[in-house]
Structure formats: structure tokens, C-alpha cells
Design a protein around this motif. Structure first.
Motif, PDB file in Angstrom:
ATOM      1  N   VAL A  10       0.834  -1.203   0.000  1.00  0.00           N
ATOM      2  CA  VAL A  10       0.000   0.000   0.000  1.00  0.00           C
ATOM      3  C   VAL A  10       0.869   1.254   0.000  1.00  0.00           C
ATOM      4  CG1 VAL A  10      -1.682   1.332   1.339  1.00  0.00           C
ATOM      5  CG2 VAL A  10      -1.973  -1.141   1.070  1.00  0.00           C
ATOM      6  N   THR A  11       1.953   1.242   0.766  1.00  0.00           N
ATOM      7  CA  THR A  11       2.874   2.384   0.788  1.00  0.00           C
ATOM      8  C   THR A  11       3.453   2.613  -0.602  1.00  0.00           C
ATOM      9  OG1 THR A  11       3.461   1.893   3.089  1.00  0.00           O
ATOM     10  CG2 THR A  11       4.939   3.355   1.869  1.00  0.00           C
ATOM     11  N   ARG A  12       3.847   1.541  -1.257  1.00  0.00           N
ATOM     12  CA  ARG A  12       4.379   1.632  -2.613  1.00  0.00           C
ATOM     13  C   ARG A  12       3.340   2.199  -3.568  1.00  0.00           C
ATOM     14  NH1 ARG A  12       5.940  -3.618  -6.122  1.00  0.00           N
ATOM     15  NH2 ARG A  12       3.883  -3.243  -6.970  1.00  0.00           N
ATOM     16  N   GLU A  13       2.090   1.750  -3.417  1.00  0.00           N
ATOM     17  CA  GLU A  13       1.029   2.236  -4.302  1.00  0.00           C
ATOM     18  C   GLU A  13       0.765   3.720  -4.089  1.00  0.00           C
ATOM     19  OE1 GLU A  13      -0.681   0.797  -6.736  1.00  0.00           O
ATOM     20  OE2 GLU A  13       0.459  -1.047  -6.550  1.00  0.00           O
ATOM     21  N   ILE A  14       0.831   4.178  -2.855  1.00  0.00           N
ATOM     22  CA  ILE A  14       0.616   5.602  -2.579  1.00  0.00           C
ATOM     23  C   ILE A  14       1.698   6.441  -3.253  1.00  0.00           C
ATOM     24  CG2 ILE A  14       0.622   7.372  -0.768  1.00  0.00           C
ATOM     25  CD1 ILE A  14      -0.691   5.294   1.077  1.00  0.00           C
ATOM     26  N   GLU A  27      -0.290  19.140  -1.863  1.00  0.00           N
ATOM     27  CA  GLU A  27      -1.540  18.476  -2.267  1.00  0.00           C
ATOM     28  C   GLU A  27      -1.928  17.429  -1.230  1.00  0.00           C
ATOM     29  OE1 GLU A  27      -2.820  17.407  -6.187  1.00  0.00           O
ATOM     30  OE2 GLU A  27      -1.019  18.283  -7.064  1.00  0.00           O
ATOM     31  N   ARG A  28      -3.225  17.295  -1.017  1.00  0.00           N
ATOM     32  CA  ARG A  28      -3.752  16.411   0.019  1.00  0.00           C
ATOM     33  C   ARG A  28      -3.917  14.980  -0.490  1.00  0.00           C
ATOM     34  NH1 ARG A  28      -9.143  15.181   2.019  1.00  0.00           N
ATOM     35  NH2 ARG A  28      -9.040  14.616   4.235  1.00  0.00           N
ATOM     36  N   ASN A  46      -3.976   4.047   6.281  1.00  0.00           N
ATOM     37  CA  ASN A  46      -3.629   4.922   7.404  1.00  0.00           C
ATOM     38  C   ASN A  46      -2.243   4.622   7.929  1.00  0.00           C
ATOM     39  OD1 ASN A  46      -3.763   5.299  10.662  1.00  0.00           O
ATOM     40  ND2 ASN A  46      -4.856   6.931   9.585  1.00  0.00           N
ATOM     41  N   VAL A  47      -1.906   3.335   8.027  1.00  0.00           N
ATOM     42  CA  VAL A  47      -0.570   2.948   8.494  1.00  0.00           C
ATOM     43  C   VAL A  47       0.495   3.449   7.514  1.00  0.00           C
ATOM     44  CG1 VAL A  47       0.972   0.993   8.961  1.00  0.00           C
ATOM     45  CG2 VAL A  47      -1.405   0.931   9.753  1.00  0.00           C
ATOM     46  N   ALA A  48       0.238   3.278   6.228  1.00  0.00           N
ATOM     47  CA  ALA A  48       1.200   3.713   5.211  1.00  0.00           C
ATOM     48  C   ALA A  48       1.388   5.223   5.239  1.00  0.00           C
ATOM     49  CB  ALA A  48       0.723   3.265   3.826  1.00  0.00           C
ATOM     50  N   LEU A  49       0.315   5.955   5.412  1.00  0.00           N
ATOM     51  CA  LEU A  49       0.420   7.414   5.472  1.00  0.00           C
ATOM     52  C   LEU A  49       1.229   7.863   6.682  1.00  0.00           C
ATOM     53  CD1 LEU A  49      -3.222   8.428   4.435  1.00  0.00           C
ATOM     54  CD2 LEU A  49      -1.135   8.721   3.082  1.00  0.00           C
ATOM     55  N   ARG A  50       1.004   7.225   7.827  1.00  0.00           N
ATOM     56  CA  ARG A  50       1.781   7.566   9.017  1.00  0.00           C
ATOM     57  C   ARG A  50       3.257   7.240   8.819  1.00  0.00           C
ATOM     58  NH1 ARG A  50       0.713   4.498  13.104  1.00  0.00           N
ATOM     59  NH2 ARG A  50      -1.029   3.239  12.342  1.00  0.00           N
ATOM     60  N   TYR A  51       3.518   6.122   8.143  1.00  0.00           N
ATOM     61  CA  TYR A  51       4.896   5.725   7.872  1.00  0.00           C
ATOM     62  C   TYR A  51       5.581   6.759   6.976  1.00  0.00           C
ATOM     63  CZ  TYR A  51       8.808   2.790   6.355  1.00  0.00           C
ATOM     64  OH  TYR A  51      10.071   2.289   6.088  1.00  0.00           O
ATOM     65  N   ARG A  64      -6.903  18.197   9.230  1.00  0.00           N
ATOM     66  CA  ARG A  64      -7.119  18.190   7.781  1.00  0.00           C
ATOM     67  C   ARG A  64      -6.553  16.969   7.064  1.00  0.00           C
ATOM     68  NH1 ARG A  64      -5.089  22.754   4.719  1.00  0.00           N
ATOM     69  NH2 ARG A  64      -3.223  22.651   6.028  1.00  0.00           N
ATOM     70  N   GLY A  65      -5.660  16.216   7.689  1.00  0.00           N
ATOM     71  CA  GLY A  65      -5.140  15.005   7.075  1.00  0.00           C
ATOM     72  C   GLY A  65      -3.696  15.105   6.635  1.00  0.00           C
ATOM     73  N   TYR A  66      -3.351  14.370   5.569  1.00  0.00           N
ATOM     74  CA  TYR A  66      -1.971  14.253   5.103  1.00  0.00           C
ATOM     75  C   TYR A  66      -1.764  15.027   3.802  1.00  0.00           C
ATOM     76  CZ  TYR A  66      -1.430  10.498   8.512  1.00  0.00           C
ATOM     77  OH  TYR A  66      -1.378   9.774   9.684  1.00  0.00           O
ATOM     78  N   PHE A  67      -0.574  15.659   3.720  1.00  0.00           N
ATOM     79  CA  PHE A  67      -0.230  16.463   2.554  1.00  0.00           C
ATOM     80  C   PHE A  67       1.216  16.177   2.143  1.00  0.00           C
ATOM     81  CE2 PHE A  67      -3.440  18.528   5.038  1.00  0.00           C
ATOM     82  CZ  PHE A  67      -4.337  19.057   4.123  1.00  0.00           C
ATOM     83  N   LEU A  68       1.487  16.282   0.839  1.00  0.00           N
ATOM     84  CA  LEU A  68       2.847  16.068   0.352  1.00  0.00           C
ATOM     85  C   LEU A  68       3.784  17.147   0.891  1.00  0.00           C
ATOM     86  CD1 LEU A  68       2.760  14.993  -3.407  1.00  0.00           C
ATOM     87  CD2 LEU A  68       3.764  13.746  -1.506  1.00  0.00           C
ATOM     88  N   ALA A  69       4.933  16.705   1.413  1.00  0.00           N
ATOM     89  CA  ALA A  69       5.907  17.650   1.956  1.00  0.00           C
ATOM     90  C   ALA A  69       6.782  18.241   0.863  1.00  0.00           C
ATOM     91  CB  ALA A  69       6.776  16.963   3.009  1.00  0.00           C
TER      92      ALA A  69
END
Length: 302
Positions: A10-14, A27-28, A46-51, A64-69
Motif C-alpha cells: 500500500v505504501t508503494r502504491e501511494i 496536495e492532500r 492509514n498505516v502507510a500514510l503515518r509511515y 485536515r489530514g496528510y499532505f505532500l511535503a
């Protein structure tokens, strides 16, 4: 923080989706949207996003969630970390041993466990994946039987002749219906490759972007058998394509041809789109036949 195989995938797919969509800094990445596009539940997402946030790839706002750094096109180092090999190294090793004729037509789980020094649970997961992809089946009573796969230059060319026959037919199907949102997404991803992504994307990313386009067009045909056939052919040729792409031969022209096909579909000129698709597949067959011959020969020498 260690990831399970599912969480790793899933992390790879993201990362892949962000790069193929050429997402900009800030971007969100919405959990629900990612789960739907990847085809999984929100928990591993959710786990992949936190990682990825822990790695500094994303920033997290509790409200608001996760955004590209940083821009997705600057994630080459992260992509290489996740895309150097497919999800399961054992899968790759068994596939390569089969291509190199180091494994017989029929194998037992006990022999494979000894040869690869793995637990039965790990082995069975990989064997089940191979069974799903259509090149291995369980024998009645005992053992596993390898089915025909793309293990020769002739088989590789046959796969392209098959695709040239079936994919354009899908475009001309009476039930063909293009999804405008998916069309825009595909066009954006292929344009990214043309604009320089082909120089930095990993071999797996390049193949997945290619197969995504062809499988989406097959899905638009409205014919389940065409879609199933294209998906199965993609799975069977995946190993050879991964290895060829490692030579880093530019895929820019391939993406340019993809864009022309998408433009014809977008303008509803399906006869033109089918013709361009057939020419594209035939051209790829001619261009890749020689590299496939080199790959097969090198594999047999291993």
C-alpha cells in the motif's frame, strides 16, 4: 516502524499514485480516495500514510489530514527504496528459477521449503499468488504444476500478437464507454512520463503505468472477457518487462503513442483509436523482440 507485506504494498502504491499524478507540494492525500484507488481498506492506508509522514514524505495536520511535503517528482530516492523489486522476493526468485529451467514442471511444497529455506505459510502465500496469476496450479492430491508462461522469445511474441488482436477489438466493442475522469488521470500520468518521468521512474513504475493504461482501456470495452484476458497477459509478461526496463531504455515514445490513443478516444474517434492501439502494440512487439531474446538467453545461462 516495520511494515507488513500488505502495508508495504500500500505504501508503494501511494508513492506510485502521487508520482504518476505528478502531485505538487502541499496536495492532500485523502485516505478514502487512496483506499478506493488501491483497492483496500482504510486501515493499511492509514498505516502507510503515518509511515510516510515519519519519513518526512508527508506532513500531517490532525484536523485536515496528510499532505505532500515536497513535489512527487522529487521522490526518486523514496521510489527506488520501494520499487527496486516486486513486493515478494520469494516470488521473484521462484519465477526466475522457473524461467532458467532450474525448477521442474511439477514441484512439492516440501522441496520448495528446503530449496528456499522458508516456512510453509510464507511459501503458500506466494504459491497462491502465482496460482491467481495463472502460471501455477495445485495438483489433485500432491504438488504444484507449472503452467505455460512467457518463458521463451516465441511465447513473448505470441503474447503481443494476442494483445494486438484483442485490445483494438475492445475499443470497437458496441459497449465501449470511456470514463472521462479516468481518461484525464491516464493522460496526466502519461504526460508526466513524456515530460521526463521516463528518466527517473523505476522499472516497476514504468510497467505499472503501462499496464494501468491498457487495462483501463480494456475495462472501458464493457466486455469482462477482454478485461480478464488483458489483465492475465500483463501478469504473465510482468517479470520479463521488469528485467527489460532495468536497462533504462527510454519509454518516452511509448507514452507519446499512449497520449495519441487517449486523444482519439477522447474525441470519440474509436476507429482511429483502435488503429493507433494496434500499431502501438505491433511496434512494441518488434522493438522488444530482440531485447526479450537477450533476456531469455541471459536467464538460461544463469
Amino acid at each position: 516502524m516495520s511494515l507488513t507485506p500488505l502495508q508495504t504494498r500500500v505504501t508503494r502504491e501511494i508513492i506510485s499514485l502521487a508520482r504518476r499524478d505528478d502531485m505538487a507540494e502541499g496536495e492532500r492525500l485523502a485516505e478514502s480516495v487512496l483506499a478506493e484507488r488501491i483497492g483496500t481498506s482504510r486501515t493499511p492506508v492509514n498505516v502507510a500514510l503515518r509511515y510516510l509522514a515519519d519519513m518526512g514524505v508527508l506532513v500531517h495536520d490532525h484536523n485536515r489530514g496528510y499532505f505532500l511535503a515536497r513535489p512527487a517528482r522529487e521522490l526518486n530516492d523514496i521510489a527506488k527504496q520501494f520499487f527496486e523489486e516486486p513486493d515478494e522476493p520469494l516470488y521473484l526468485q521462484i519465477a526466475e528459477d522457473r524461467l532458467a529451467r532450474r525448477l521442474p514442471d511439477v514441484v512439492s511444497e516440501a522441496d520448495l521449503m528446503r530449496q528456499y529455506n522458508v516456512a510453509r505459510s510464507v511459501l503458500r502465500k506466494v504459491l497462491s499468488l502465482m496460482q491467481e496469476e495463472g502460471w501455477l496450479e495445485r495438483q489433485v492430491g500432491h504438488g504444484w504444476q507449472f503452467l505455460p508462461m512467457i518463458d521463451s522469445v516465441e511465447a513473448y511474441e505470441e503474447s503481443y500478437f494476442f494483445r494486438a488482436a484483442i485490445e483494438p477489438t475492445g475499443v470497437l466493442s458496441p459497449s465501449f464507454k470511456c470514463n472521462s475522469v479516468e481518461l484525464a488521470q491516464l493522460r496526466r500520468r502519461q504526460q508526466y512520463i513524456v515530460d521526463g518521468g521516463y528518466l527517473t521512474m523505476t522499472s516497476i513504475e514504468l510497467f505499472e503505468a503501462n499496464s494501468e493504461l491498457h487495462e483501463t482501456i480494456a475495462k472501458w470495452s464493457g466486455n469482462r472477457f477482454i478485461l480478464q484476458s488483458v489483465r492475465r497477459t500483463d501478469r504473465l509478461r510482468r517479470l520479463v518487462e521488469y528485467r527489460q526496463a532495468k536497462a533504462r531504455k527510454p519509454r518516452q515514445q511509448q507514452a507519446i503513442e499512449h497520449l495519441a490513443i487517449l486523444d482519439a478516444i477522447g474525441s470519440q474517434d474509436l476507429l482511429k483509436a483502435a488503429g493507433l492501439l494496434r500499431e502501438h502494440i505491433e511496434g512494441a512487439r518488434r522493438a522488444k523482440a530482440r531485447s526479450a531474446e537477450i533476456f531469455m538467453t541471459d536467464t538460461e545461462r544463469v
